[in-house]
Design a protein around this motif. Structure first.
Motif, mmCIF file in Angstrom:
data_model
loop_
_atom_site.group_PDB
_atom_site.id
_atom_site.type_symbol
_atom_site.label_atom_id
_atom_site.label_comp_id
_atom_site.label_asym_id
_atom_site.label_seq_id
_atom_site.Cartn_x
_atom_site.Cartn_y
_atom_site.Cartn_z
ATOM 1 N N ALA A 110 0.832 -1.210 0.000
ATOM 2 C CA ALA A 110 0.000 0.000 0.000
ATOM 3 C C ALA A 110 0.861 1.253 0.000
ATOM 4 N N LEU A 111 1.953 1.222 0.763
ATOM 5 C CA LEU A 111 2.858 2.367 0.815
ATOM 6 C C LEU A 111 3.561 2.565 -0.523
ATOM 7 N N PHE A 112 4.070 1.486 -1.096
ATOM 8 C CA PHE A 112 4.781 1.572 -2.379
ATOM 9 C C PHE A 112 3.882 2.123 -3.482
ATOM 10 N N ASN A 113 2.611 1.766 -3.437
ATOM 11 C CA ASN A 113 1.703 2.139 -4.520
ATOM 12 C C ASN A 113 0.761 3.285 -4.151
ATOM 13 N N GLN A 114 1.014 3.917 -3.015
ATOM 14 C CA GLN A 114 0.252 5.090 -2.574
ATOM 15 C C GLN A 114 -1.259 4.836 -2.590
ATOM 16 N N ILE A 115 -1.645 3.641 -2.169
ATOM 17 C CA ILE A 115 -3.042 3.228 -2.249
ATOM 18 C C ILE A 115 -3.955 4.130 -1.425
ATOM 19 N N VAL A 116 -3.548 4.452 -0.200
ATOM 20 C CA VAL A 116 -4.404 5.252 0.678
ATOM 21 C C VAL A 116 -4.576 6.663 0.113
ATOM 22 N N LYS A 117 -3.480 7.275 -0.308
ATOM 23 C CA LYS A 117 -3.530 8.621 -0.880
ATOM 24 C C LYS A 117 -4.371 8.636 -2.159
ATOM 25 N N ALA A 118 -4.129 7.678 -3.033
ATOM 26 C CA ALA A 118 -4.855 7.629 -4.301
ATOM 27 C C ALA A 118 -6.351 7.427 -4.073
ATOM 28 N N ASP A 119 -6.692 6.526 -3.162
ATOM 29 C CA ASP A 119 -8.097 6.270 -2.863
ATOM 30 C C ASP A 119 -8.778 7.540 -2.342
ATOM 31 N N SER A 120 -8.116 8.225 -1.417
ATOM 32 C CA SER A 120 -8.672 9.448 -0.844
ATOM 33 C C SER A 120 -8.896 10.512 -1.920
ATOM 34 N N GLU A 121 -7.944 10.647 -2.836
ATOM 35 C CA GLU A 121 -8.057 11.666 -3.880
ATOM 36 C C GLU A 121 -9.168 11.353 -4.871
ATOM 37 N N VAL A 122 -9.244 10.100 -5.296
ATOM 38 C CA VAL A 122 -10.284 9.725 -6.265
ATOM 39 C C VAL A 122 -11.673 9.948 -5.668
ATOM 40 N N ARG A 123 -11.847 9.650 -4.397
ATOM 41 C CA ARG A 123 -13.130 9.885 -3.741
ATOM 42 C C ARG A 123 -13.508 11.367 -3.733
ATOM 43 N N LYS A 124 -12.492 12.215 -3.835
ATOM 44 C CA LYS A 124 -12.728 13.665 -3.854
ATOM 45 C C LYS A 124 -12.789 14.224 -5.281
ATOM 46 N N GLY A 125 -12.752 13.316 -6.272
ATOM 47 C CA GLY A 125 -12.810 13.760 -7.663
ATOM 48 C C GLY A 125 -11.476 14.199 -8.235
ATOM 49 N N ILE A 126 -10.385 13.814 -7.591
ATOM 50 C CA ILE A 126 -9.040 14.164 -8.071
ATOM 51 C C ILE A 126 -8.464 12.967 -8.812
ATOM 52 N N TRP A 127 -8.101 13.173 -10.086
ATOM 53 C CA TRP A 127 -7.583 12.085 -10.924
ATOM 54 C C TRP A 127 -6.120 12.416 -11.272
ATOM 55 N N ASP A 128 -5.216 12.093 -10.327
ATOM 56 C CA ASP A 128 -3.807 12.470 -10.449
ATOM 57 C C ASP A 128 -2.953 11.224 -10.629
ATOM 58 N N ARG A 129 -2.741 10.837 -11.878
ATOM 59 C CA ARG A 129 -1.967 9.621 -12.146
ATOM 60 C C ARG A 129 -0.491 9.812 -11.807
ATOM 61 N N GLU A 130 0.096 10.890 -12.265
ATOM 62 C CA GLU A 130 1.527 11.098 -12.032
ATOM 63 C C GLU A 130 1.840 11.252 -10.538
ATOM 64 N N GLY A 131 0.967 11.943 -9.805
ATOM 65 C CA GLY A 131 1.190 12.152 -8.380
ATOM 66 C C GLY A 131 1.048 10.896 -7.557
ATOM 67 N N ASN A 132 0.534 9.820 -8.174
ATOM 68 C CA ASN A 132 0.365 8.556 -7.471
ATOM 69 C C ASN A 132 1.158 7.426 -8.128
ATOM 70 N N ARG A 133 2.191 7.806 -8.853
ATOM 71 C CA ARG A 133 3.077 6.796 -9.432
ATOM 72 C C ARG A 133 3.734 6.007 -8.303
ATOM 73 N N GLY A 134 3.793 4.682 -8.441
ATOM 74 C CA GLY A 134 4.291 3.828 -7.362
ATOM 75 C C GLY A 134 5.665 3.250 -7.612
ATOM 76 N N HIS A 135 6.121 2.462 -6.657
ATOM 77 C CA HIS A 135 7.382 1.719 -6.744
ATOM 78 C C HIS A 135 7.075 0.227 -6.809
ATOM 79 N N GLU A 136 7.938 -0.523 -7.486
ATOM 80 C CA GLU A 136 7.805 -1.975 -7.523
ATOM 81 C C GLU A 136 8.674 -2.604 -6.448
ATOM 82 N N LEU A 137 8.148 -3.639 -5.826
ATOM 83 C CA LEU A 137 8.898 -4.363 -4.813
ATOM 84 C C LEU A 137 9.979 -5.237 -5.451
ATOM 85 N N LYS A 138 9.707 -5.751 -6.624
ATOM 86 C CA LYS A 138 10.669 -6.620 -7.303
ATOM 87 C C LYS A 138 12.015 -5.913 -7.468
#
Length: 309
Positions: A110-138
């Protein structure tokens, strides 16, 4: 034996103990004062963390043969006194190790992929793909401090992610297998991209992670703490995050978990920590699943049965 249960437990514990011939009093709402008044009547205590098992209480438990702790941490128990009196101690790390491992993995992803932040923003009508770019664990190197039940279970869960897993344990040797590489602490600090803490709270581990200790890591890293909050304080976390020593943190435990007892400095430090998008919190529930709630009972009863055959 006559056994007193002083904390909330999955109710299966009563039947499991009764089937072994024990007399069980289940009193999850009992106060410390009431425990002190009646503990001399019992040969067994089943506990979580309601009240310290200190000398004041244990000296009154004149018939006590065992304490069974429904969890892993033993920091509220006077271990020296139990050893002196020959009182057995059981804990249930095997009952919630899978829950802790899965929680640590979930928090990290969740931290690597900014799941909590992204979920909160989308619920508010914010569609920020670049601001929620994640990291891969691999491809990352994951360090584990403490290779007991929790650390080992966490390492096993990482096998499918294409990561290098290394572990340090001051008190264990020759545990390396296909899940983990056994290393010295300096090796963890030199190579880890992620560090997951799986140690008990002892005088040795309390405040172990000072600012200087974190700064001695070779590169910025993500921190997971599902062990004990007292190994690192709010101020250290904030300073390390401010300076980029820590890239983020998953915190299931805090140095003080009673918000109403924060002093002014702790309150300010926690609020600063809580304002960060790269910190994820949960309320000390890593080992607290519906499944572990019941498995803990099975582990404890099995241990009691084996010890008193």
């Amino acid at each position: 034996m006559k056994i007193l249960i002083i904390d909330e437990m999955h109710l299966s514990i009563v039947d499991l103990l009764a089937k072994e011939g024990h007399q069980v009093d289940y009193e999850p709402k009992i106060t410390r004062e009431e425990i002190l008044q009646k503990v001399q009547n019992y040969e067994g205590l089943v506990i979580r963390s309601k009240t310290p098992m200190n000398r004041e209480l244990l000296e009154k438990a004149t018939q006590l043969k065992f304490i069974a702790r429904a969890g892993a941490g033993l920091d509220q128990i006077d271990l020296e006194y139990l050893e002196q009196k020959g009182v057995k101690l059981f804990h249930a790390a095997k009952g919630n190790r899978d829950a802790v491992a899965e929680h640590a993995i979930g928090g990290l992803l969740a931290l690597f992929n900014q799941i909590v932040k992204a979920d909160s923003e989308v619920r508010k009508g914010i569609w920020d793909r670049e601001g929620n770019r994640g990291h891969e664990l691999k491809g990352k190197t994951v360090g584990i401090m403490g290779y007991g039940n929790m650390g080992k279970s966490f390492a096993k869960r990482l096998k499918g992610f294409g990561v290098e897993v290394m572990a340090y344990d001051k008190y264990k040797r020759d545990f390396e297998d296909d899940s983990v590489k056994e290393v010295i602490w300096e090796k963890v600090k030199a190579e880890a991209d992620v560090l997951s803490i799986h140690v008990p709270l002892t005088p040795e581990t309390r405040n172990f992670f000072t600012y200087e200790e974190l700064k001695s890591f070779a590169k910025p890293f993500w921190l997971i703490n599902t062990a004990r909050g007292e190994v690192i304080n709010f101020d250290t976390l904030n300073r390390a995050l401010d300076e980029g020593i820590l890239r983020g943190a998953v915190l299931d435990v805090l140095e003080n978990e009673k918000f109403q007892k924060f002093d002014a400095a702790q309150k300010a430090a926690f609020e600063k920590l809580a304002d960060r998008d790269n910190v994820l919190f949960s309320p000390h529930v890593a080992g607290w699943t519906f499944e572990s709630y019941e498995k803990i009972n099975q582990v404890l009863v099995k241990s009691i049965k084996k010890a008193f055959l």
